[in-house]
Design a protein around this motif. Structure first.
Motif, PDB file in Angstrom:
ATOM      1  N   ASP A  99       0.818  -1.217   0.000  1.00 54.89           N
ATOM      2  CA  ASP A  99       0.000   0.000   0.000  1.00 54.89           C
ATOM      3  C   ASP A  99       0.847   1.260   0.000  1.00 54.89           C
ATOM      4  O   ASP A  99       0.310   2.361  -0.039  1.00 54.89           O
ATOM      5  CB  ASP A  99      -0.910   0.012   1.236  1.00 54.89           C
ATOM      6  CG  ASP A  99      -1.963  -1.074   1.180  1.00 54.89           C
ATOM      7  OD1 ASP A  99      -2.347  -1.476   0.070  1.00 54.89           O
ATOM      8  OD2 ASP A  99      -2.399  -1.534   2.263  1.00 54.89           O
ATOM      9  N   GLU A 100       2.156   1.098   0.071  1.00 63.18           N
ATOM     10  CA  GLU A 100       3.058   2.242   0.175  1.00 63.18           C
ATOM     11  C   GLU A 100       3.460   2.767  -1.203  1.00 63.18           C
ATOM     12  O   GLU A 100       3.974   2.034  -2.044  1.00 63.18           O
ATOM     13  CB  GLU A 100       4.316   1.823   0.934  1.00 63.18           C
ATOM     14  CG  GLU A 100       5.296   2.934   1.150  1.00 63.18           C
ATOM     15  CD  GLU A 100       6.499   2.463   1.938  1.00 63.18           C
ATOM     16  OE1 GLU A 100       7.516   3.156   1.890  1.00 63.18           O
ATOM     17  OE2 GLU A 100       6.424   1.407   2.585  1.00 63.18           O
ATOM     18  N   LEU A 101       3.226   4.045  -1.440  1.00 65.77           N
ATOM     19  CA  LEU A 101       3.639   4.687  -2.675  1.00 65.77           C
ATOM     20  C   LEU A 101       5.139   4.937  -2.608  1.00 65.77           C
ATOM     21  O   LEU A 101       5.617   5.664  -1.743  1.00 65.77           O
ATOM     22  CB  LEU A 101       2.891   6.000  -2.880  1.00 65.77           C
ATOM     23  CG  LEU A 101       3.257   6.802  -4.117  1.00 65.77           C
ATOM     24  CD1 LEU A 101       2.878   6.041  -5.392  1.00 65.77           C
ATOM     25  CD2 LEU A 101       2.559   8.158  -4.090  1.00 65.77           C
ATOM     26  N   LEU A 102       5.904   4.288  -3.514  1.00 68.82           N
ATOM     27  CA  LEU A 102       7.353   4.487  -3.549  1.00 68.82           C
ATOM     28  C   LEU A 102       7.733   5.706  -4.362  1.00 68.82           C
ATOM     29  O   LEU A 102       8.633   6.451  -3.998  1.00 68.82           O
ATOM     30  CB  LEU A 102       8.051   3.267  -4.160  1.00 68.82           C
ATOM     31  CG  LEU A 102       8.094   1.990  -3.360  1.00 68.82           C
ATOM     32  CD1 LEU A 102       8.813   0.903  -4.146  1.00 68.82           C
ATOM     33  CD2 LEU A 102       8.767   2.212  -2.018  1.00 68.82           C
ATOM     34  N   ALA A 103       7.074   5.867  -5.501  1.00 69.86           N
ATOM     35  CA  ALA A 103       7.446   6.955  -6.401  1.00 69.86           C
ATOM     36  C   ALA A 103       6.326   7.210  -7.394  1.00 69.86           C
ATOM     37  O   ALA A 103       5.510   6.342  -7.670  1.00 69.86           O
ATOM     38  CB  ALA A 103       8.722   6.592  -7.148  1.00 69.86           C
ATOM     39  N   SER A 104       6.328   8.420  -7.944  1.00 70.30           N
ATOM     40  CA  SER A 104       5.365   8.812  -8.971  1.00 70.30           C
ATOM     41  C   SER A 104       6.102   9.575 -10.065  1.00 70.30           C
ATOM     42  O   SER A 104       5.984  10.789 -10.180  1.00 70.30           O
ATOM     43  CB  SER A 104       4.265   9.688  -8.367  1.00 70.30           C
ATOM     44  OG  SER A 104       3.479   8.947  -7.478  1.00 70.30           O
ATOM     45  N   PRO A 105       6.872   8.854 -10.875  1.00 68.48           N
ATOM     46  CA  PRO A 105       7.633   9.538 -11.920  1.00 68.48           C
ATOM     47  C   PRO A 105       6.772   9.922 -13.117  1.00 68.48           C
ATOM     48  O   PRO A 105       5.738   9.305 -13.370  1.00 68.48           O
ATOM     49  CB  PRO A 105       8.652   8.484 -12.342  1.00 68.48           C
ATOM     50  CG  PRO A 105       7.893   7.203 -12.163  1.00 68.48           C
ATOM     51  CD  PRO A 105       7.089   7.419 -10.888  1.00 68.48           C
ATOM     52  N   VAL A 106       7.215  10.929 -13.832  1.00 70.60           N
ATOM     53  CA  VAL A 106       6.628  11.264 -15.119  1.00 70.60           C
ATOM     54  C   VAL A 106       7.513  10.601 -16.167  1.00 70.60           C
ATOM     55  O   VAL A 106       8.738  10.749 -16.145  1.00 70.60           O
ATOM     56  CB  VAL A 106       6.587  12.790 -15.324  1.00 70.60           C
ATOM     57  CG1 VAL A 106       6.111  13.124 -16.736  1.00 70.60           C
ATOM     58  CG2 VAL A 106       5.667  13.433 -14.288  1.00 70.60           C
ATOM     59  N   VAL A 107       6.910   9.848 -17.067  1.00 71.35           N
ATOM     60  CA  VAL A 107       7.667   9.151 -18.112  1.00 71.35           C
ATOM     61  C   VAL A 107       8.125  10.198 -19.126  1.00 71.35           C
ATOM     62  O   VAL A 107       7.307  10.809 -19.807  1.00 71.35           O
ATOM     63  CB  VAL A 107       6.802   8.068 -18.797  1.00 71.35           C
ATOM     64  CG1 VAL A 107       7.582   7.400 -19.915  1.00 71.35           C
ATOM     65  CG2 VAL A 107       6.331   7.054 -17.786  1.00 71.35           C
ATOM     66  N   SER A 108       9.418  10.404 -19.214  1.00 71.78           N
ATOM     67  CA  SER A 108       9.944  11.424 -20.121  1.00 71.78           C
ATOM     68  C   SER A 108      10.257  10.873 -21.499  1.00 71.78           C
ATOM     69  O   SER A 108      10.286  11.626 -22.465  1.00 71.78           O
ATOM     70  CB  SER A 108      11.199  12.066 -19.521  1.00 71.78           C
ATOM     71  OG  SER A 108      12.185  11.081 -19.299  1.00 71.78           O
ATOM     72  N   ASP A 109      10.485   9.567 -21.597  1.00 77.20           N
ATOM     73  CA  ASP A 109      10.823   8.971 -22.881  1.00 77.20           C
ATOM     74  C   ASP A 109      10.451   7.491 -22.873  1.00 77.20           C
ATOM     75  O   ASP A 109      10.308   6.887 -21.816  1.00 77.20           O
ATOM     76  CB  ASP A 109      12.332   9.115 -23.145  1.00 77.20           C
ATOM     77  CG  ASP A 109      12.665   9.201 -24.615  1.00 77.20           C
ATOM     78  OD1 ASP A 109      11.772   8.962 -25.453  1.00 77.20           O
ATOM     79  OD2 ASP A 109      13.825   9.483 -24.936  1.00 77.20           O
ATOM     80  N   VAL A 110      10.323   6.941 -24.053  1.00 76.16           N
ATOM     81  CA  VAL A 110      10.029   5.519 -24.189  1.00 76.16           C
ATOM     82  C   VAL A 110      11.280   4.732 -23.810  1.00 76.16           C
ATOM     83  O   VAL A 110      12.389   5.072 -24.233  1.00 76.16           O
ATOM     84  CB  VAL A 110       9.600   5.184 -25.638  1.00 76.16           C
ATOM     85  CG1 VAL A 110       9.383   3.690 -25.810  1.00 76.16           C
ATOM     86  CG2 VAL A 110       8.336   5.953 -26.001  1.00 76.16           C
ATOM     87  N   ILE A 111      11.105   3.690 -23.001  1.00 77.07           N
ATOM     88  CA  ILE A 111      12.233   2.869 -22.560  1.00 77.07           C
ATOM     89  C   ILE A 111      12.273   1.614 -23.418  1.00 77.07           C
ATOM     90  O   ILE A 111      11.326   0.841 -23.439  1.00 77.07           O
ATOM     91  CB  ILE A 111      12.108   2.504 -21.073  1.00 77.07           C
ATOM     92  CG1 ILE A 111      12.091   3.768 -20.226  1.00 77.07           C
ATOM     93  CG2 ILE A 111      13.238   1.574 -20.655  1.00 77.07           C
ATOM     94  CD1 ILE A 111      11.853   3.513 -18.766  1.00 77.07           C
ATOM     95  N   THR A 112      13.382   1.429 -24.102  1.00 74.24           N
ATOM     96  CA  THR A 112      13.541   0.285 -25.008  1.00 74.24           C
ATOM     97  C   THR A 112      14.555  -0.731 -24.500  1.00 74.24           C
ATOM     98  O   THR A 112      14.749  -1.763 -25.125  1.00 74.24           O
ATOM     99  CB  THR A 112      13.963   0.756 -26.408  1.00 74.24           C
ATOM    100  OG1 THR A 112      15.189   1.469 -26.294  1.00 74.24           O
ATOM    101  CG2 THR A 112      12.902   1.648 -27.033  1.00 74.24           C
TER     102      THR A 112
END
Length: 137
Positions: A99-112
């Motif tokens: 239930d713990e939120l670790l992180a909330s990143p914004v996806v800046s680019d597609v990860i390949t």
């Protein structure tokens, strides 16, 4: 440095740190509940879980240049991570451990590359706990 451009660098905001949580539940606590790792979109839809990770691929590391403790983990199917990041480019993805939120990143680019790096203000103890959990799958 070019390799880092393919990773999500995730920073945890100070107000979501473990220290701010009033719910101190340990994974060693029999009543501690489910501690699975889940990636969700902004609407709360599940995008991936720890079952999508390569077993024993998790490790702790320090992000170059900023010396922040990080967890690196590989996806079993790199194309799934590519799809997730493509569909959520410039959007927020929430990463939960139980239930713990670790992180909330914004996806800046597609990860390949098929790997993500979760970094931020979590403790070394929590990072080790998450790595051990992923590697025990």
């Amino acid at each position: 440095m070019k390799k880092l451009s393919f990773y999500i660098i995730i920073m945890i905001l100070p107000f979501v740190l473990l220290a701010c949580s009033h719910n101190d539940v340990s994974t060693n606590d029999p009543g501690g509940g489910n501690k699975e790792i889940v990636l969700k979109d902004a609407d709360g839809n599940t995008l991936a879980t720890e079952t999508d990770f390569v077993p024993e691929s998790a490790k702790t590391t320090f992000e170059q240049g900023i010396r922040t403790l990080a967890i690196e983990v590989e996806f079993k199917d790199g194309s799934k991570l590519e799809e997730i990041t493509s569909a959520n480019k410039h959007k927020t993805i929430h990463i939960y451990y139980g239930d713990e939120l670790l992180a909330s990143p914004v996806v800046s680019d597609v990860i390949t590359t098929g790997s993500i790096i979760i970094s931020g203000g979590f403790s070394e103890e929590l990072a080790k706990e998450i790595v051990e959990y992923i590697n025990s799958l």
